[in-house]
Design a protein around this motif. Structure first.
Motif, PDB file in Angstrom:
ATOM      1  N   ASP A  22     -65.272 -57.521  -1.785  1.00 51.01           N
ATOM      2  CA  ASP A  22     -66.616 -57.164  -2.226  1.00 51.01           C
ATOM      3  C   ASP A  22     -66.557 -56.261  -3.454  1.00 51.01           C
ATOM      4  O   ASP A  22     -67.316 -56.433  -4.405  1.00 51.01           O
ATOM      5  CB  ASP A  22     -67.380 -56.478  -1.084  1.00 51.01           C
ATOM      6  CG  ASP A  22     -68.828 -56.226  -1.438  1.00 51.01           C
ATOM      7  OD1 ASP A  22     -69.505 -57.176  -1.872  1.00 51.01           O
ATOM      8  OD2 ASP A  22     -69.278 -55.065  -1.293  1.00 51.01           O
ATOM      9  N   PHE A  23     -65.623 -55.322  -3.435  1.00 51.35           N
ATOM     10  CA  PHE A  23     -65.458 -54.429  -4.588  1.00 51.35           C
ATOM     11  C   PHE A  23     -65.090 -55.233  -5.832  1.00 51.35           C
ATOM     12  O   PHE A  23     -65.633 -55.020  -6.906  1.00 51.35           O
ATOM     13  CB  PHE A  23     -64.381 -53.382  -4.305  1.00 51.35           C
ATOM     14  CG  PHE A  23     -64.052 -52.541  -5.503  1.00 51.35           C
ATOM     15  CD1 PHE A  23     -64.852 -51.475  -5.855  1.00 51.35           C
ATOM     16  CD2 PHE A  23     -62.953 -52.834  -6.294  1.00 51.35           C
ATOM     17  CE1 PHE A  23     -64.571 -50.708  -6.977  1.00 51.35           C
ATOM     18  CE2 PHE A  23     -62.663 -52.073  -7.409  1.00 51.35           C
ATOM     19  CZ  PHE A  23     -63.479 -51.006  -7.749  1.00 51.35           C
ATOM     20  N   ASN A  24     -64.158 -56.182  -5.680  1.00 53.56           N
ATOM     21  CA  ASN A  24     -63.712 -56.987  -6.820  1.00 53.56           C
ATOM     22  C   ASN A  24     -64.819 -57.887  -7.358  1.00 53.56           C
ATOM     23  O   ASN A  24     -64.763 -58.307  -8.520  1.00 53.56           O
ATOM     24  CB  ASN A  24     -62.490 -57.812  -6.448  1.00 53.56           C
ATOM     25  CG  ASN A  24     -61.252 -56.955  -6.297  1.00 53.56           C
ATOM     26  OD1 ASN A  24     -61.167 -55.873  -6.863  1.00 53.56           O
ATOM     27  ND2 ASN A  24     -60.294 -57.427  -5.524  1.00 53.56           N
ATOM     28  N   ARG A  26     -67.943 -56.931  -7.691  1.00 56.39           N
ATOM     29  CA  ARG A  26     -69.017 -56.086  -8.213  1.00 56.39           C
ATOM     30  C   ARG A  26     -69.240 -56.395  -9.696  1.00 56.39           C
ATOM     31  O   ARG A  26     -68.353 -56.956 -10.360  1.00 56.39           O
ATOM     32  CB  ARG A  26     -68.676 -54.604  -8.038  1.00 56.39           C
ATOM     33  CG  ARG A  26     -67.674 -54.093  -9.070  1.00 56.39           C
ATOM     34  CD  ARG A  26     -67.114 -52.734  -8.731  1.00 56.39           C
ATOM     35  NE  ARG A  26     -66.363 -52.167  -9.797  1.00 56.39           N
ATOM     36  CZ  ARG A  26     -65.163 -52.571 -10.205  1.00 56.39           C
ATOM     37  NH1 ARG A  26     -64.578 -53.576  -9.615  1.00 56.39           N
ATOM     38  NH2 ARG A  26     -64.549 -51.968 -11.201  1.00 56.39           N
ATOM     39  N   MET A  30     -70.139 -51.729 -13.227  1.00 60.01           N
ATOM     40  CA  MET A  30     -70.312 -50.794 -12.115  1.00 60.01           C
ATOM     41  C   MET A  30     -69.026 -50.013 -11.896  1.00 60.01           C
ATOM     42  O   MET A  30     -67.950 -50.588 -11.770  1.00 60.01           O
ATOM     43  CB  MET A  30     -70.683 -51.547 -10.827  1.00 60.01           C
ATOM     44  CG  MET A  30     -70.951 -50.614  -9.657  1.00 60.01           C
ATOM     45  SD  MET A  30     -71.359 -51.507  -8.134  1.00 60.01           S
ATOM     46  CE  MET A  30     -73.014 -52.029  -8.515  1.00 60.01           C
ATOM     47  N   GLU A  34     -70.008 -45.560  -8.307  1.00 61.51           N
ATOM     48  CA  GLU A  34     -71.298 -46.209  -8.056  1.00 61.51           C
ATOM     49  C   GLU A  34     -71.186 -47.193  -6.892  1.00 61.51           C
ATOM     50  O   GLU A  34     -72.040 -47.223  -6.002  1.00 61.51           O
ATOM     51  CB  GLU A  34     -71.787 -46.940  -9.309  1.00 61.51           C
ATOM     52  CG  GLU A  34     -72.199 -46.019 -10.430  1.00 61.51           C
ATOM     53  CD  GLU A  34     -72.446 -46.749 -11.742  1.00 61.51           C
ATOM     54  OE1 GLU A  34     -73.158 -46.184 -12.579  1.00 61.51           O
ATOM     55  OE2 GLU A  34     -71.926 -47.879 -11.936  1.00 61.51           O
ATOM     56  N   TRP A  35     -70.128 -48.007  -6.905  1.00 64.10           N
ATOM     57  CA  TRP A  35     -69.937 -48.988  -5.838  1.00 64.10           C
ATOM     58  C   TRP A  35     -69.775 -48.280  -4.494  1.00 64.10           C
ATOM     59  O   TRP A  35     -70.365 -48.691  -3.497  1.00 64.10           O
ATOM     60  CB  TRP A  35     -68.730 -49.874  -6.135  1.00 64.10           C
ATOM     61  CG  TRP A  35     -68.545 -50.951  -5.118  1.00 64.10           C
ATOM     62  CD1 TRP A  35     -69.088 -52.194  -5.131  1.00 64.10           C
ATOM     63  CD2 TRP A  35     -67.754 -50.873  -3.923  1.00 64.10           C
ATOM     64  NE1 TRP A  35     -68.698 -52.887  -4.019  1.00 64.10           N
ATOM     65  CE2 TRP A  35     -67.881 -52.108  -3.254  1.00 64.10           C
ATOM     66  CE3 TRP A  35     -66.968 -49.883  -3.350  1.00 64.10           C
ATOM     67  CZ2 TRP A  35     -67.240 -52.374  -2.053  1.00 64.10           C
ATOM     68  CZ3 TRP A  35     -66.332 -50.147  -2.148  1.00 64.10           C
ATOM     69  CH2 TRP A  35     -66.464 -51.376  -1.514  1.00 64.10           C
ATOM     70  N   HIS A  39     -72.168 -48.428  -1.008  1.00 63.42           N
ATOM     71  CA  HIS A  39     -71.596 -48.860   0.272  1.00 63.42           C
ATOM     72  C   HIS A  39     -71.326 -47.694   1.225  1.00 63.42           C
ATOM     73  O   HIS A  39     -70.701 -47.878   2.265  1.00 63.42           O
ATOM     74  CB  HIS A  39     -70.321 -49.662   0.023  1.00 63.42           C
ATOM     75  CG  HIS A  39     -70.602 -50.987  -0.605  1.00 63.42           C
ATOM     76  ND1 HIS A  39     -70.767 -51.143  -1.970  1.00 63.42           N
ATOM     77  CD2 HIS A  39     -70.786 -52.208  -0.053  1.00 63.42           C
ATOM     78  CE1 HIS A  39     -71.026 -52.397  -2.226  1.00 63.42           C
ATOM     79  NE2 HIS A  39     -71.049 -53.076  -1.090  1.00 63.42           N
TER      80      HIS A  39
END
Length: 126
Positions: A22-24, A26, A30, A34-35, A39
């Motif tokens: 999910d991070f990858n 983004r 961002m 921020e991410w 979350h």
């Protein structure tokens, strides 16, 4: 059959893998902070999860190489996020390793375990 603790550990790793995926995914602009805020994860916690996922898959790759089989469950590659830059003055000597077009700088406070992993990764890249 796996015991309960091993099953829980495997489930945690799978959650962390999904977190990293999910991070990858983004938006490019961002930031990590921020991410993490979106979350509800503290950046040090995220980096800990990322490190554990990388260590887990590195261990799988290493154990499959020793058994001469390349059986690695997906994902075999986890993209590293850009590091959060902090101004930390260098007070130690620094060693540099130049490998092809890559340059790796190592400070005196590097852990022995990490240095051994780094050397192993470089030697496998040849």
């Amino acid at each position: 059959m796996k015991n309960s603790a091993a099953l829980k550990r495997q489930m945690r790793y799978q959650q962390w893998v999904e977190e990293v995926k999910d991070f990858n995914a983004r938006p490019k602009d961002m930031t990590v902070c921020e991410w993490c805020a979106i979350h509800n994860i503290k950046p040090p916690t995220f980096y800990d999860h990322l490190r554990r996922v990388q260590d887990y898959y590195a261990g799988q790759i290493q154990s499959s190489e020793t058994s001469n089989q390349m059986v690695v469950s997906e994902p075999a590659f986890v993209e590293l996020p850009a590091p959060v830059l902090t101004s930390k003055p260098v007070t130690h000597g620094v060693a540099s390793i130049i490998f092809g077009n890559a340059r790796i700088e190592i400070s005196e406070d590097i852990s022995e375990a990490f240095l051994l992993k780094l050397i192993g990764a470089i030697s496998h890249a040849q």
